[in-house]
Design a protein around this motif. Structure first.
Motif, PDB file in Angstrom:
ATOM      1  N   GLU A  39     -13.507 -97.347 -43.406  1.00 22.70           N
ATOM      2  CA  GLU A  39     -13.375 -98.564 -43.603  1.00 22.70           C
ATOM      3  C   GLU A  39     -12.179 -98.929 -44.442  1.00 22.70           C
ATOM      4  N   GLY A  40     -11.596-100.155 -44.541  1.00 26.94           N
ATOM      5  CA  GLY A  40     -10.393-100.374 -45.303  1.00 26.94           C
ATOM      6  C   GLY A  40      -9.175-100.402 -44.183  1.00 26.94           C
ATOM      7  N   SER A  41      -7.924-100.391 -45.179  1.00 23.96           N
ATOM      8  CA  SER A  41      -6.662-100.348 -44.331  1.00 23.96           C
ATOM      9  C   SER A  41      -6.223 -98.817 -43.944  1.00 23.96           C
ATOM     10  N   LYS A  68      -9.902-102.986 -31.976  1.00 21.38           N
ATOM     11  CA  LYS A  68     -10.704-103.707 -32.895  1.00 21.38           C
ATOM     12  C   LYS A  68     -10.575-103.165 -34.446  1.00 21.38           C
ATOM     13  N   ARG A  69     -10.695-101.825 -34.500  1.00 24.93           N
ATOM     14  CA  ARG A  69     -10.411-101.114 -35.600  1.00 24.93           C
ATOM     15  C   ARG A  69      -8.998-101.264 -36.216  1.00 24.93           C
ATOM     16  N   ALA A  70      -8.094-101.364 -35.235  1.00 25.48           N
ATOM     17  CA  ALA A  70      -6.516-101.472 -35.906  1.00 25.48           C
ATOM     18  C   ALA A  70      -6.535-102.805 -36.326  1.00 25.48           C
ATOM     19  N   ARG A  71      -6.985-103.916 -35.839  1.00 27.74           N
ATOM     20  CA  ARG A  71      -7.030-105.178 -36.248  1.00 27.74           C
ATOM     21  C   ARG A  71      -7.715-105.240 -37.850  1.00 27.74           C
ATOM     22  N   GLY A 102       0.299-102.924 -38.275  1.00 29.48           N
ATOM     23  CA  GLY A 102       1.122-104.013 -38.192  1.00 29.48           C
ATOM     24  C   GLY A 102       1.536-104.389 -36.530  1.00 29.48           C
ATOM     25  N   HIS A 103       1.130-103.474 -35.824  1.00 30.00           N
ATOM     26  CA  HIS A 103       1.675-103.744 -34.408  1.00 30.00           C
ATOM     27  C   HIS A 103       0.925-102.690 -33.308  1.00 30.00           C
ATOM     28  N   GLY A 158      -3.874-112.570 -34.121  1.00 28.51           N
ATOM     29  CA  GLY A 158      -3.392-112.013 -35.547  1.00 28.51           C
ATOM     30  C   GLY A 158      -2.847-110.861 -35.391  1.00 28.51           C
ATOM     31  N   LEU A 159      -3.140-109.998 -34.290  1.00 30.18           N
ATOM     32  CA  LEU A 159      -2.653-108.804 -34.141  1.00 30.18           C
ATOM     33  C   LEU A 159      -1.519-108.603 -33.131  1.00 30.18           C
ATOM     34  N   ASN A 160      -0.343-108.365 -33.682  1.00 32.04           N
ATOM     35  CA  ASN A 160       0.765-108.367 -32.894  1.00 32.04           C
ATOM     36  C   ASN A 160       0.664-106.996 -31.956  1.00 32.04           C
ATOM     37  N   HIS A 161       1.212-107.252 -30.841  1.00 32.60           N
ATOM     38  CA  HIS A 161       1.109-106.217 -29.753  1.00 32.60           C
ATOM     39  C   HIS A 161       1.778-106.334 -28.594  1.00 32.60           C
TER      40      HIS A 161
END
Length: 155
Positions: A48-50, A83-86, A91-92, A148-151
Motif C-alpha cells: 500500500e502507499g506510494s 492500476k497499482r502504478a496509478r 510518474g510515468h 491522471g496517469l502519464n503514459h
C-alpha cells in the motif's frame, strides 16, 4: 548522488524483452533501475502507499500462443500493474505492447482444430499469436483509461 538519478522500475526484467530493457537502462549513468520479476512484483501489487519510482516500464509477456497464461500475464497481470502504478503515484508508465494489436482478428477454433496451431500460424500473413494481441490491446485500453496517469505505449 543517487537523488538526481531517474528511478525506473522494469516489470518483467527477467523476461526475454525486459532483460534487454533493464540492461540498456542500467548503462545510463543517470538512471537507477529496479528490476521486478514476477516474484518481486507480487510484493509491489500487495503493498500500500506510494512507490518511489519516476517511471515504470511494463515488459510483461506470456510467451504463449493460446492459453489461459496469455490472459493471466498479457492481460490480467499487466492491467493490475497499471492500476497499482496509478495508486502508488508512479510518474510515468511505459507499456511495451505489440505491433498488430489494432489488426487483431481471432482465429476460429475450427481453423485451429482442422490445421493445427503451427499450420494456422504459418498460414497467417503475420504469424502473430491472436490471444497475445487481444490481451495486449485490452491492456492498452486499460492504460488509456487511467485518468491522471502519464503514459507511453510502445508498439
Amino acid at each position: 548522488p543517487n537523488a538526481s538519478k531517474t528511478r525506473i522500475a522494469v516489470v518483467g526484467a527477467s523476461g526475454r524483452l525486459g532483460q534487454h530493457v533493464a540492461r540498456k537502462l542500467s548503462q545510463n549513468s543517470n538512471c537507477s533501475i529496479l528490476s521486478l520479476s514476477r516474484e518481486s512484483l507480487k510484493i509491489f501489487l500487495a503493498a500500500e502507499g506510494s512507490f518511489r519510482v519516476d517511471a515504470m516500464v511494463i515488459a510483461l509477456g506470456s510467451g504463449h500462443f493460446r492459453s489461459v497464461k496469455s490472459q493471466e500475464v498479457d492481460g490480467d497481470l499487466a492491467q493490475q500493474v497499471i492500476k497499482r502504478a496509478r495508486e502508488a503515484g508512479v510518474g510515468h508508465v511505459i507499456l511495451l505492447s505489440s505491433v498488430g494489436v489494432d489488426d487483431f482478428r481471432p482465429w476460429s477454433q475450427d481453423m485451429l482444430e482442422e490445421k493445427g496451431a503451427a499450420a494456422t500460424m504459418k498460414d497467417s500473413s503475420d504469424g502473430v499469436r491472436p490471444e497475445f494481441l487481444h490481451w495486449k490491446r485490452e491492456t492498452e485500453i486499460t492504460l488509456r483509461a487511467m485518468a491522471g496517469l502519464n503514459h507511453t505505449i510502445v508498439r
